[in-house]
Design a protein around this motif. Structure first.
Motif, short mmCIF file in Angstrom:
data_model
loop_
_atom_site.label_atom_id
_atom_site.label_comp_id
_atom_site.label_asym_id
_atom_site.label_seq_id
_atom_site.Cartn_x
_atom_site.Cartn_y
_atom_site.Cartn_z
N ALA A 40 1.49 10.02 0.73
CA ALA A 40 2.56 8.95 1.52
C ALA A 40 1.78 8.09 2.17
CB ALA A 40 3.56 9.71 2.41
N ALA A 41 2.15 6.58 1.88
CA ALA A 41 1.55 5.57 2.78
C ALA A 41 2.66 4.71 3.30
CB ALA A 41 1.13 4.73 1.64
N HIS A 42 2.43 3.61 3.87
CA HIS A 42 3.36 2.81 4.81
C HIS A 42 4.38 2.15 3.96
CE1 HIS A 42 0.34 0.21 3.58
NE2 HIS A 42 1.10 -1.00 4.20
N ALA A 43 4.24 2.13 2.70
CA ALA A 43 5.08 1.32 1.84
C ALA A 43 4.91 1.73 0.16
CB ALA A 43 4.77 -0.18 1.84
N GLU A 139 -1.35 0.47 13.20
CA GLU A 139 0.03 0.69 13.72
C GLU A 139 0.56 1.38 12.50
OE1 GLU A 139 1.75 -2.58 15.74
OE2 GLU A 139 0.14 -2.85 17.36
N ALA A 140 0.44 1.03 11.45
CA ALA A 140 1.13 1.39 10.29
C ALA A 140 0.39 2.15 9.21
CB ALA A 140 1.78 0.14 9.26
N PHE A 141 -0.51 1.60 8.48
CA PHE A 141 -1.08 2.42 7.30
C PHE A 141 -2.08 3.43 7.90
CE2 PHE A 141 -4.85 2.82 4.75
CZ PHE A 141 -4.34 3.40 3.62
N GLY A 147 -3.47 6.78 5.03
CA GLY A 147 -4.30 6.21 5.64
C GLY A 147 -5.34 7.04 6.26
N GLY A 148 -4.91 8.22 6.92
CA GLY A 148 -5.76 9.20 7.27
C GLY A 148 -6.68 9.78 6.11
#
Length: 349
Positions: A40-43, A139-141, A147-148
């Motif tokens: 899962a990503a930020h968008a 702060e997001a991705f 992102g991790g």
């Protein structure tokens, strides 16, 4: 007593271990069959872009940057120009994304390096807003499962975030916990190759296209906007992140071609009134980055005579038609063209 205790332990392992194993196998199967993105990503648009890049394998030319780059450099135009010049059918992919500044670009590069899928050439788009902040990564991705997975868990401040990040690196089920609706959707269909959102069409090659508007509409948008957030300054985190991005790419033998993308003429005129010398401040920042990396920007300075009604969808982003024309403008620049061709031939640019 011992045999009873052993049976209880075995039953507990079966009761908890088997469902967990089944969940893990199920999540990995959904990812392998392109029904779930890697994480899962930020968008959702970013997840689809990454999935499309994964389906391609390795791009010859990879475009990195934020939304201005994603909507401003047209990969199919560049692909056709390279085919005419080289005779080869090369893969050009736009991996830029909204808010995807230097930190997100670096994370993408790190993951591609792990997968041994780095391109021959990376085009790095930078415009005035790119240098203001790297908040999307920070702060997001950077705090999402994807992102991790793509970057470094050590950069997270809190112990709980670091633990979550490390678990996500090993477990596909952990990456997708808390997203039951996504799991149910994945059981019904594969990850789409394109998506329409916010009035824009995300294509399979990563480019996000929108319809143009008249210049009069751009002026109306500027009148309604709070332009104070667009005064120029370069953040230290962005400068350091840009250097890290370039060094990472070059350490893997990738030819890097940084592009300074101009603001629209209407935005330039309005911002020069609000912040006199803003364009020069941007150029000074580019000079500082060139000094730190030893790598010059391709700087068109301004859009060409093609600029007019319909070439932008808003005062900050080009339309699909404008992106075609701007990409052709870049190709007409000797420095840009020579560096791309040198990178494809394995020679220093």
């Amino acid at each position: 007593m011992r045999s009873q205790r052993s049976r209880r332990i075995a039953l507990a392992v079966l009761a908890f271990g088997v469902p967990l194993l089944a969940m893990e196998i199920g999540a990995r199967l959904l990812i392998a069959t392109e029904r779930l993105p890697t994480a899962a990503a930020h968008a959702p648009e970013f997840e689809i872009t990454w999935e499309n890049l994964s389906r391609l394998g390795t791009a010859d030319v990879l475009i990195l940057g934020d939304s201005v780059t994603q909507q401003g450099i047209e990969p199919s135009v560049l692909q056709r120009a390279l085919r005419r010049e080289t005779g080869d059918e090369l893969v050009v992919f736009n991996a830029a994304s909204p808010g995807g500044g230097v930190g997100v670009s670096w994370a993408i590069v790190e993951q591609l390096a792990r997968e041994e899928r780095l391109p021959s050439i990376a085009i790095v788009g930078v415009f005035s807003g790119t240098l203001r902040s790297d908040a999307t990564y920070r702060e997001a991705f950077g705090l999402t499962a994807m992102g991790g997975l793509f970057s470094d868990c050590e950069r997270m401040d809190q112990t709980g975030q670091q633990l979550d990040c490390r678990l996500a690196a090993y477990s596909a089920a952990w990456r997708w916990r808390g997203h039951p609706e996504r799991i149910l959707l994945a059981l019904q269909e594969t990850v789409p190759r394109r998506i329409r959102s916010g009035g824009l069409q995300l294509r399979e090659d990563g480019f996000r296209e929108g319809r143009g508007v008249p210049i009069s509409t751009l002026l109306e948008q500027l009148d309604a906007a709070d332009l104070r957030i667009r005064t120029f300054a370069m953040a230290n985190e962005v400068a350091d992140g840009y250097v890290r991005l370039i060094e990472t790419l070059e350490s893997h033998g990738v030819t890097v071609v940084p592009i300074a993308i101009p603001d629209t003429p209407q935005l330039i005129e309005r911002m020069e009134r609000m912040q006199p010398g803003r364009r020069q401040l941007f150029r000074d920042a580019l000079d500082a980055l060139e000094l730190r990396t030893g790598l010059e920007f391709v700087d068109p300075v301004a859009f060409g005579p093609w600029w007019g009604d319909g070439q932008a969808r808003n005062f900050a982003h080009l339309s699909a038609e404008g992106a075609v024309r701007f990409t052709r403008q870049l190709w007409s620049m000797d420095d840009f063209r020579a560096r791309l061709l040198a990178g494809l031939s394995g020679q220093p640019g």
